[in-house]
Design a protein around this motif. Structure first.
Motif, short mmCIF file in Angstrom:
data_model
loop_
_atom_site.label_atom_id
_atom_site.label_comp_id
_atom_site.label_asym_id
_atom_site.label_seq_id
_atom_site.Cartn_x
_atom_site.Cartn_y
_atom_site.Cartn_z
N SER A 114 0.80 -1.23 0.00
CA SER A 114 0.00 0.00 0.00
C SER A 114 0.83 1.28 0.00
CB SER A 114 -0.93 0.01 1.21
OG SER A 114 -0.17 0.01 2.40
N ASN A 115 2.12 1.20 0.39
CA ASN A 115 2.89 2.44 0.52
C ASN A 115 4.27 2.41 -0.14
OD1 ASN A 115 4.50 0.89 2.18
ND2 ASN A 115 4.37 2.25 3.93
N ALA A 116 4.52 1.42 -0.98
CA ALA A 116 5.88 1.26 -1.53
C ALA A 116 6.35 2.51 -2.27
CB ALA A 116 5.92 0.04 -2.46
N GLU A 117 5.55 3.08 -3.12
CA GLU A 117 5.97 4.25 -3.88
C GLU A 117 6.17 5.47 -2.97
OE1 GLU A 117 7.15 4.46 -7.08
OE2 GLU A 117 7.02 2.30 -6.77
N THR A 118 5.37 5.57 -1.93
CA THR A 118 5.55 6.66 -0.97
C THR A 118 6.91 6.56 -0.31
OG1 THR A 118 3.18 6.81 -0.54
CG2 THR A 118 4.64 7.70 1.14
N ASP A 119 7.29 5.36 0.14
CA ASP A 119 8.59 5.17 0.79
C ASP A 119 9.74 5.34 -0.20
OD1 ASP A 119 7.34 4.67 3.19
OD2 ASP A 119 7.58 2.50 3.10
N ARG A 120 9.57 4.84 -1.42
CA ARG A 120 10.63 4.88 -2.43
C ARG A 120 10.89 6.29 -2.97
NH1 ARG A 120 7.85 0.13 -5.74
NH2 ARG A 120 8.68 -1.68 -4.61
N VAL A 121 9.83 7.06 -3.14
CA VAL A 121 9.96 8.35 -3.83
C VAL A 121 9.69 9.54 -2.91
CG1 VAL A 121 9.12 9.73 -5.77
CG2 VAL A 121 9.29 7.25 -6.02
N VAL A 122 8.48 9.63 -2.39
CA VAL A 122 8.07 10.81 -1.64
C VAL A 122 8.87 10.97 -0.35
CG1 VAL A 122 6.15 11.99 -0.49
CG2 VAL A 122 5.75 10.72 -2.62
N LYS A 123 8.90 9.94 0.48
CA LYS A 123 9.60 10.05 1.75
C LYS A 123 11.11 10.20 1.54
CE LYS A 123 6.33 8.08 5.00
NZ LYS A 123 6.13 7.06 6.04
N ARG A 124 11.65 9.49 0.56
CA ARG A 124 13.09 9.65 0.28
C ARG A 124 13.40 11.11 -0.04
NH1 ARG A 124 14.89 6.80 -4.82
NH2 ARG A 124 14.49 8.81 -5.77
N LYS A 125 12.60 11.73 -0.87
CA LYS A 125 12.82 13.14 -1.23
C LYS A 125 12.66 14.05 -0.01
CE LYS A 125 10.91 16.77 -4.22
NZ LYS A 125 10.79 17.80 -3.22
N ARG A 126 11.60 13.83 0.75
CA ARG A 126 11.33 14.70 1.90
C ARG A 126 12.35 14.51 3.03
NH1 ARG A 126 8.47 18.96 0.27
NH2 ARG A 126 6.47 18.37 -0.61
N TYR A 127 12.73 13.27 3.29
CA TYR A 127 13.74 13.05 4.33
C TYR A 127 15.05 13.75 3.97
CZ TYR A 127 10.88 9.56 6.79
OH TYR A 127 9.89 8.92 7.51
N ALA A 128 15.43 13.69 2.71
CA ALA A 128 16.65 14.38 2.27
C ALA A 128 16.48 15.89 2.41
CB ALA A 128 16.97 14.03 0.82
N GLU A 129 15.36 16.40 1.95
CA GLU A 129 15.09 17.84 2.00
C GLU A 129 15.12 18.36 3.44
OE1 GLU A 129 11.42 20.80 0.66
OE2 GLU A 129 11.29 18.66 0.25
N TYR A 130 14.67 17.53 4.40
CA TYR A 130 14.62 17.95 5.80
C TYR A 130 15.81 17.44 6.60
CZ TYR A 130 10.17 20.26 5.31
OH TYR A 130 9.18 21.14 4.95
N GLY A 131 16.86 16.99 5.91
CA GLY A 131 18.15 16.76 6.54
C GLY A 131 18.36 15.46 7.30
N ALA A 132 17.54 14.43 7.08
CA ALA A 132 17.79 13.14 7.73
C ALA A 132 19.10 12.58 7.18
CB ALA A 132 16.65 12.17 7.48
N PRO A 133 20.12 12.38 8.03
CA PRO A 133 21.44 12.02 7.52
C PRO A 133 21.51 10.66 6.83
CG PRO A 133 21.42 11.98 9.92
CD PRO A 133 20.10 12.53 9.48
N LEU A 134 20.76 9.68 7.33
CA LEU A 134 20.75 8.35 6.74
C LEU A 134 19.31 7.85 6.60
CD1 LEU A 134 23.58 6.65 8.85
CD2 LEU A 134 23.76 7.48 6.49
N TYR A 135 19.00 7.32 5.43
CA TYR A 135 17.67 6.75 5.18
C TYR A 135 17.87 5.35 4.62
CZ TYR A 135 13.07 6.09 2.98
OH TYR A 135 11.84 5.59 2.59
N LEU A 136 17.44 4.35 5.39
CA LEU A 136 17.55 2.96 4.98
C LEU A 136 16.18 2.51 4.49
CD1 LEU A 136 19.49 0.48 4.89
CD2 LEU A 136 18.51 -0.17 7.11
N LEU A 137 16.10 2.15 3.22
CA LEU A 137 14.86 1.70 2.61
C LEU A 137 14.91 0.18 2.47
CD1 LEU A 137 12.13 2.26 1.19
CD2 LEU A 137 13.44 2.47 -0.95
N VAL A 138 14.04 -0.49 3.20
CA VAL A 138 13.90 -1.94 3.10
C VAL A 138 12.69 -2.18 2.20
CG1 VAL A 138 13.47 -4.09 4.36
CG2 VAL A 138 14.87 -2.29 5.40
#
Length: 184
Positions: A114-138
């Protein structure tokens, strides 16, 4: 004749939306690009999160941090996330409120159908934009793990992966550990 939409009610929509989510009782709820989403992880999803938590928890303790799935606010946007795992300094976790992604050391998201594209695209972009130093996508659908680092306004500059499940993934300092992905 004046109508309701002609009147300035003085309500900030971002604040109102986030207030409603924070005071919503019950399930995990987040706001993704202005859309309210109830987060109901499957048991398999929770099992994957447990496997990652177990591997990082001793190092997290050594760093004086906690891992959990607390609220992350993205101020100035219509986003309010509840990551599967976030590692934050213990003193910040004691405040009781939400944190901002740049206050984390690591964020882990585990995809579901239900949320794969959100985690792959949207959250990856937003976490980077808001400075999360490391993002591990499983990514349980693709059976891969990808580590993103070097956050910036245009996204992450460092990408390690995708690695097929079974390939160890090294978390850089301050962690300095490998995550065994074979059981995910």
């Amino acid at each position: 004749m004046s109508t309701a939409h002609d009147y300035d009610w003085g309500i900030d929509p971002e604040h109102a939306l986030k207030y409603a989510i924070q005071h919503h009782a019950g399930d995990r709820t987040e706001v993704v690009e202005g859309v309210i989403e109830n987060v109901t992880p499957s048991w398999d999803h929770e099992r994957a999160a447990k496997l990652v938590r177990r591997q990082i928890e001793s190092r997290v303790d050594e760093l004086g941090c906690v891992e959990g799935s607390g609220n992350l606010d993205l101020p100035g946007s219509s986003n309010w996330y509840v990551p599967d795992i976030a590692v934050v300094p213990e003193e910040l976790a004691r405040g009781g409120g939400s944190l901002i992604p740049d206050q984390t050391l690591l964020i882990v998201e585990i995809t579901s159908e239900s949320n794969a594209e959100t985690d792959r695209v949207v959250k990856r972009k937003r976490y980077a934009e808001y400075g999360a130093p490391l993002y591990l996508l499983v990514d349980r659908l693709d059976k891969t793990v990808t580590l993103f680092s070097g956050p910036g306004r245009l996204g992450y500059t460092g990408v390690d992966g995708p690695h097929a499940f079974g390939t160890p993934v090294r978390l850089p300092e301050p962690f300095g550990i490998e995550v065994d992905t074979s059981g995910l």
